[in-house]
Write a protein that holds these residues in place. Structure first.
Motif, PDB file in Angstrom:
ATOM      1  N   GLU A  16     -72.527   4.416  80.977  1.00 22.95           N
ATOM      2  CA  GLU A  16     -73.026   4.902  79.690  1.00 22.95           C
ATOM      3  C   GLU A  16     -74.492   4.490  79.508  1.00 22.95           C
ATOM      4  O   GLU A  16     -75.337   5.295  79.084  1.00 22.95           O
ATOM      5  CB  GLU A  16     -72.161   4.293  78.577  1.00 22.95           C
ATOM      6  N   ILE A  18     -76.752   3.761  81.854  1.00 16.40           N
ATOM      7  CA  ILE A  18     -77.616   4.482  82.798  1.00 16.40           C
ATOM      8  C   ILE A  18     -77.876   5.901  82.287  1.00 16.40           C
ATOM      9  O   ILE A  18     -78.993   6.412  82.349  1.00 16.40           O
ATOM     10  CB  ILE A  18     -76.979   4.484  84.210  1.00 16.40           C
ATOM     11  N   HIS A  19     -76.834   6.514  81.745  1.00 18.53           N
ATOM     12  CA  HIS A  19     -76.996   7.854  81.178  1.00 18.53           C
ATOM     13  C   HIS A  19     -78.088   7.844  80.105  1.00 18.53           C
ATOM     14  O   HIS A  19     -78.939   8.734  80.057  1.00 18.53           O
ATOM     15  CB  HIS A  19     -75.666   8.326  80.575  1.00 18.53           C
ATOM     16  N   ILE A  20     -78.069   6.836  79.271  1.00 17.77           N
ATOM     17  CA  ILE A  20     -79.045   6.752  78.180  1.00 17.77           C
ATOM     18  C   ILE A  20     -80.458   6.542  78.734  1.00 17.77           C
ATOM     19  O   ILE A  20     -81.420   7.199  78.313  1.00 17.77           O
ATOM     20  CB  ILE A  20     -78.644   5.628  77.205  1.00 17.77           C
ATOM     21  N   ARG A  22     -81.645   7.464  81.583  1.00 11.93           N
ATOM     22  CA  ARG A  22     -82.138   8.696  82.210  1.00 11.93           C
ATOM     23  C   ARG A  22     -82.502   9.748  81.174  1.00 11.93           C
ATOM     24  O   ARG A  22     -83.470  10.491  81.334  1.00 11.93           O
ATOM     25  CB  ARG A  22     -81.066   9.229  83.165  1.00 11.93           C
ATOM     26  N   GLU A  23     -81.709   9.791  80.116  1.00 12.05           N
ATOM     27  CA  GLU A  23     -81.963  10.769  79.068  1.00 12.05           C
ATOM     28  C   GLU A  23     -83.349  10.546  78.460  1.00 12.05           C
ATOM     29  O   GLU A  23     -84.103  11.489  78.221  1.00 12.05           O
ATOM     30  CB  GLU A  23     -80.852  10.615  78.007  1.00 12.05           C
ATOM     31  N   ALA A  25     -85.938   8.946  79.835  1.00 11.59           N
ATOM     32  CA  ALA A  25     -87.001   9.244  80.804  1.00 11.59           C
ATOM     33  C   ALA A  25     -87.230  10.750  80.896  1.00 11.59           C
ATOM     34  O   ALA A  25     -88.347  11.211  81.094  1.00 11.59           O
ATOM     35  CB  ALA A  25     -86.644   8.674  82.174  1.00 11.59           C
ATOM     36  N   ALA A  26     -86.157  11.526  80.720  1.00 18.75           N
ATOM     37  CA  ALA A  26     -86.293  12.974  80.840  1.00 18.75           C
ATOM     38  C   ALA A  26     -86.906  13.602  79.593  1.00 18.75           C
ATOM     39  O   ALA A  26     -87.589  14.608  79.682  1.00 18.75           O
ATOM     40  CB  ALA A  26     -84.921  13.595  81.111  1.00 18.75           C
ATOM     41  N   GLU A  27     -86.667  13.020  78.442  1.00 26.37           N
ATOM     42  CA  GLU A  27     -87.053  13.701  77.209  1.00 26.37           C
ATOM     43  C   GLU A  27     -88.281  13.139  76.483  1.00 26.37           C
ATOM     44  O   GLU A  27     -88.819  13.797  75.611  1.00 26.37           O
ATOM     45  CB  GLU A  27     -85.870  13.713  76.223  1.00 26.37           C
ATOM     46  N   SER A  51     -81.102   3.122  87.214  1.00 31.99           N
ATOM     47  CA  SER A  51     -81.152   4.479  86.682  1.00 31.99           C
ATOM     48  C   SER A  51     -82.065   5.395  87.484  1.00 31.99           C
ATOM     49  O   SER A  51     -81.829   6.593  87.555  1.00 31.99           O
ATOM     50  CB  SER A  51     -81.618   4.460  85.227  1.00 31.99           C
ATOM     51  N   LEU A 171     -74.699  13.240  73.018  1.00 35.33           N
ATOM     52  CA  LEU A 171     -75.789  14.188  72.802  1.00 35.33           C
ATOM     53  C   LEU A 171     -76.804  13.562  71.844  1.00 35.33           C
ATOM     54  O   LEU A 171     -76.651  13.643  70.633  1.00 35.33           O
ATOM     55  CB  LEU A 171     -75.231  15.493  72.225  1.00 35.33           C
ATOM     56  N   TYR A 172     -77.789  12.914  72.406  1.00 37.06           N
ATOM     57  CA  TYR A 172     -78.739  12.174  71.583  1.00 37.06           C
ATOM     58  C   TYR A 172     -79.889  13.067  71.137  1.00 37.06           C
ATOM     59  O   TYR A 172     -80.415  13.843  71.921  1.00 37.06           O
ATOM     60  CB  TYR A 172     -79.262  10.968  72.370  1.00 37.06           C
ATOM     61  N   ASN A 173     -80.261  12.906  69.888  1.00 39.57           N
ATOM     62  CA  ASN A 173     -81.363  13.694  69.336  1.00 39.57           C
ATOM     63  C   ASN A 173     -82.628  12.846  69.298  1.00 39.57           C
ATOM     64  O   ASN A 173     -82.769  11.965  68.465  1.00 39.57           O
ATOM     65  CB  ASN A 173     -80.978  14.173  67.929  1.00 39.57           C
TER      66      ASN A 173
ATOM     67  N   GLN B 224     -79.459  15.827  85.010  1.00 39.04           N
ATOM     68  CA  GLN B 224     -80.082  15.156  83.870  1.00 39.04           C
ATOM     69  C   GLN B 224     -81.546  14.843  84.136  1.00 39.04           C
ATOM     70  O   GLN B 224     -82.398  14.973  83.256  1.00 39.04           O
ATOM     71  CB  GLN B 224     -79.300  13.851  83.621  1.00 39.04           C
ATOM     72  N   TYR B 225     -81.831  14.454  85.379  1.00 37.19           N
ATOM     73  CA  TYR B 225     -83.155  13.924  85.689  1.00 37.19           C
ATOM     74  C   TYR B 225     -83.351  14.027  87.188  1.00 37.19           C
ATOM     75  O   TYR B 225     -82.439  13.728  87.954  1.00 37.19           O
ATOM     76  CB  TYR B 225     -83.172  12.461  85.232  1.00 37.19           C
ATOM     77  N   THR B 243     -74.605  12.390  85.038  1.00 40.18           N
ATOM     78  CA  THR B 243     -73.296  11.812  84.807  1.00 40.18           C
ATOM     79  C   THR B 243     -72.236  12.862  85.125  1.00 40.18           C
ATOM     80  O   THR B 243     -72.353  14.003  84.685  1.00 40.18           O
ATOM     81  CB  THR B 243     -73.184  11.362  83.340  1.00 40.18           C
ATOM     82  N   ARG B 297     -83.575  19.685  85.360  1.00 41.06           N
ATOM     83  CA  ARG B 297     -82.810  19.248  84.201  1.00 41.06           C
ATOM     84  C   ARG B 297     -82.278  20.453  83.432  1.00 41.06           C
ATOM     85  O   ARG B 297     -82.987  21.434  83.210  1.00 41.06           O
ATOM     86  CB  ARG B 297     -83.714  18.418  83.289  1.00 41.06           C
ATOM     87  N   LYS B 336     -78.621  21.344  71.540  1.00 40.93           N
ATOM     88  CA  LYS B 336     -78.542  20.455  72.695  1.00 40.93           C
ATOM     89  C   LYS B 336     -77.121  20.536  73.213  1.00 40.93           C
ATOM     90  O   LYS B 336     -76.163  20.223  72.493  1.00 40.93           O
ATOM     91  CB  LYS B 336     -78.926  19.025  72.329  1.00 40.93           C
ATOM     92  N   ILE B 400     -79.917  21.237  65.881  1.00 43.45           N
ATOM     93  CA  ILE B 400     -80.991  20.439  65.299  1.00 43.45           C
ATOM     94  C   ILE B 400     -81.939  21.351  64.531  1.00 43.45           C
ATOM     95  O   ILE B 400     -82.317  22.417  65.029  1.00 43.45           O
ATOM     96  CB  ILE B 400     -81.755  19.684  66.412  1.00 43.45           C
TER      97      ILE B 400
END
Ligand code: GTP
Ligand code: MG
Lengths: 303, 418
Positions: A16, A18-20, A22-23, A25-27, A51, A171-173, B224-225, B243, B297, B336, B400
């Motif tokens: 969980e 690592i997922h965060i 990466r998210e 770094a991507a966004e 990650s 799904l993080y905003n 994801q990346y 993931t 991505r 999203k 959103i």
């Protein structure tokens, strides 16, 4: 061989986190990882390494330096960050004081804890960071127990606990306007025991002050504070030598030690499993100011 | 050790926070300084006894008003399992915080006050739990001490709840008579309810079978990346990090990537510790392919013989989460979905659902705060999805508002089509 496709609890929370990482770094364009040299930051740094491996960290690491550090921790910080090959940014509270951005408290109970917020927010502005990774855990404290993984901060760095964004599934905003930022807490769901078990499992090095050692200390408010140049003792506060270890690492002036003989990780984990006092309750003067001390500081922009 | 995530639900004041406090207290998970702090606060607030709800109601505003406003997360472990608890608010105004806590839960504890029975908010939360497809639902009929521990009160709530639940899709439904305040049937079975033959709440939480709740059939990997090291040592490395949200991935597997439709083979499944033989949900890994294909991505790796639906037109149930605006036809929003961000237009609001009767109001023109309805969405790009009931990760999305950046809706996909 039959496979059950089960992940251990530790592997699940690791995935969980690592997922965060990466998210983010991507966004985000300009993330940054807060690093104090404490056990949570150490685990965070390892998770960040994992990650993006085999690439190096796609963001710098920042230490908000109160100037009241344990020397062992500073030495550890520099060594560990060099190993990882990350870029270190130091945001100095001393500099904020010298520039007149904040006023140093005086007296024997003076602490730079609260001043850190200004230094931190100034650095966010200066480097235009849009996401700050923090190692806060929800099990640490009751205001933290309420915080989202992506915690929105307005242009003043403030947290508004009554206006948190809904956060569903994973799904993080992360959408923000200029000047705003997100505090990201990848280890929200880890407990103190998880942190220690992970450090043991991964064989990660920790600063020596986490293990029992002899230290000149004096008693204040039921805690053992280290005798150092950063604290003025009051009448009746006698220095004695005790065998102690630290459960959290913060500013020397407000982080207390606990008496302990646990000199190895296994012994520390056994002690933590049996303890009846929370890590912050045992050792943090900054949380004892009032019942809502953490909530109030967070609203101002604290970690 | 197995990890179980559960969330509380139910109407305001039905005793959710007290129940969590009691569970933590009776399993000796409360530290001395935490207990002293809530004892002090209880005294200051003029409570006759230590208010265990204060263990989760930690915000100033919550303590002033005596209600839960936002989710609190608590953690505890027994020798059998580890638990992540989300204690959610019952107040209708904070439904968005309830769904936040419930969205990741394996199990929901719905509290019902034995004196009042099933009220609108209990139905709303039970409905949301079913909509979110929380696989296990436990109804705690609470405050039994206030009805003399009578079996009739318990049976009455049970019958009422069953009647409503029949219209919902709930796989596993259990009823437990409790008093959160006094601890009856929380950790141990209570002598006050000799007529109850089931397990205590803790026993149930420790034993409920959750291992089969994951989807190990449909291989799904949203990219994801992309990892491309800028070093000489790993000069040619190109890995897709993400993931696993369904199925099992192994080196040598033939895969298809979406949206391009190209096929390739998995060269390796990498982690920091090195390559692994297989990866399954919810592992976070890095997949390398044998071919250099365009993949970034928001794209998805799956199997040629088992692909998600690919469509720009999506049918979904949505729950509207803001008071600042309404959902109407023609509204444009950001979406999203897995690791993809795009824009959608609401092409049709098909109906609004009445939570009490489950009646579909097809004349509804808008969804306002806390309302649930079925919509058709048109997306600027194709989405790669499964039905939410088949896969929570590839079937869920959030909407959103692009001007306020607020998260305004939670969505669960039903299928493709305009
Ligand atoms: N007599 C009795 N009172 C109870 C019981 N459980 C809870 N209460 C009381 O009911 C009131 C509300 O309890 P809470 O635990 O705050 O209710 P809640 O469901 O968390 O409320 P929200 O989070 O605001 O929705 C408090 O005064 C509790 O002491 C019970 O089993 N018996
Ligand atoms: Mg509550």
């Amino acid at each position: 061989m039959t496979t059950t496709y089960e992940l251990s609890d530790l592997d699940q929370i690791e995935a969980e986190s690592i997922h965060i990482f990466r998210e983010v770094a991507a966004e985000f364009e300009r993330p940054c990882l807060l690093f104090s040299g404490g056990k949570d930051s150490i685990v965070m740094l390892r998770l960040a390494e994992k990650s993006y491996s085999p690439a190096s960290l796609p963001f710098p690491v920042m230490h908000v330096d109160t100037g009241h550090n344990f020397p062992e921790v500073l030495e550890f910080r520099d060594r560990r960050i060099a190993e990882v090959g990350a870029r270190l940014v130091v945001a100095s509270v001393q500099q904020s004081i010298d520039e007149g951005r904040v006023t140093e408290e005086t007296g024997p109970r003076a602490s730079r804890n609260r001043l850190q917020t200004t230094t931190l927010l100034d650095a966010v502005g200066e480097h235009r960071f849009d996401a700050l990774f923090g190692g806060a855990r929800r099990d640490e404290e009751k205001a933290r127990a309420k915080e989202r993984v992506y915690s929105f901060r307005d242009e003043f760095g403030q947290w508004d606990p009554k206006k948190q964004r809904p956060e569903l599934w994973n799904l993080y905003n992360g959408r923000i306007r200029r000047g705003e930022h997100i505090r990201v807490f990848p280890i929200s769901n880890w407990t103190e025991l998880d942190i220690w078990e992970y450090i043991r499992r991964e064989g990660i090095e920790i600063p020596s002050i986490y293990l029992a050692h002899e230290r000149p200390v004096f008693e204040r408010d039921g805690m053992w504070l280290a005798d150092s140049d950063h604290v003025t003792r009051m009448d009746g506060e006698e220095v004695v030598t005790r065998r102690v270890r630290y459960r959290t690492v913060g500013d020397m002036s407000c982080t207390g030690a606990v008496e302990s003989t646990a000199a190895t990780l296994d012994e520390v984990i056994a002690e933590i499993g049996a303890t009846r006092i929370t890590e912050r309750g045992a050792t943090r003067a900054d949380d004892r100011v009032s019942e809502a001390a953490m909530e109030d500081r967070k609203k101002e922009g604290y970690f | 050790m197995e990890l179980l995530r559960f969330a509380t639900a139910g109407s305001v004041d039905d005793g959710k926070s007290t129940l969590i406090g009691r569970l933590l207290y009776d399993t000796k998970q409360i530290f001395q300084d935490q207990l002293e702090a809530i004892e002090r606060t209880s005294l200051q607030m003029g409570n006759e006894y230590t208010n265990l709800a204060l263990l989760t109601d930690g915000l100033r505003a919550e303590r002033e008003q005596g209600i839960t406003i936002d989710v609190a997360y608590r953690y505890f472990a027994t020798p059998k399992r580890k638990f992540i608890i989300a204690d959610t608010p019952g107040h209708i105004q904070y439904t968005r915080n309830m769904v936040t806590g419930a969205s990741t839960a394996d199990l929901a504890l719905v509290l019902v006050d034995a004196r009042n029975g099933v009220v609108e908010q209990s139905r709303r939360h039970a409905f949301l739990a079913a909509l979110l497809r929380i696989p296990h639902l436990v109804v705690c009929v609470n405050k039994l001490d206030l009805v003399g521990y009578g079996q009739e009160a318990f049976e009455k709530v049970k019958a009422e709840f069953r009647e409503f639940a029949m219209k919902l899709d709930i796989a596993d439904l259990t009823f437990i008579p409790v008093s959160a305040l006094h601890g009856d049937n929380i950790v141990d079975r209570s002598p006050n309810t000799p007529w109850y033959e089931g397990a205590s709440l803790l026993h149930h939480l420790e034993e409920v079978h959750i291992a089969s709740d994951r989807n190990l059939v449909d291989a799904r990997f949203p990219v994801q990346y992309v990892i491309r090291p800028q070093s000489d040592e790993h000069h040619d490395y190109r890995g897709y990090a993400g993931t696993i949200v369904g199925g099992v991935f192994k080196p040598g597997d033939e895969v298809m990537v979406l949206p391009s439709g190209f096929t390739s083979t998995i060269a390796s499944v990498d982690t920091f510790e090195g390559p692994v033989d297989e990866a399954f949900p919810p592992m976070a890994v890095t997949i390398r392919l044998t071919d250099d294909i365009d993949l970034s991505r928001g794209d998805m790796i799956c199997r040629p013989g088992n692909q998600p639906t690919v469509s720009q037109d999506v049918q979904a149930m949505v729950c509207w989460l803001t008071e600042a605006s309404k959902l109407t036809s023609r509204a444009k929003l950001a979406i999203k979905h897995t690791t993809k961000v795009a824009r959608v237009m609401v092409t049709d609001l098909q109906y609004r659902l009445d939570i009490n009767t489950l009646h579909r109001d097809e004349s509804a023109e808008a969804l306002v705060l806390n309302e649930i309805g079925r919509v058709s969405l048109r997306c600027t790009q194709p989405l790669f999805f499964d039905e939410y009931r088949r896969n929570r990760a590839t079937g869920s999305f959030v909407l959103i508002d692009e001007t306020t950046n607020a998260t305004v809706a939670a969505g669960m996909i039903i299928g493709a089509g305009a």
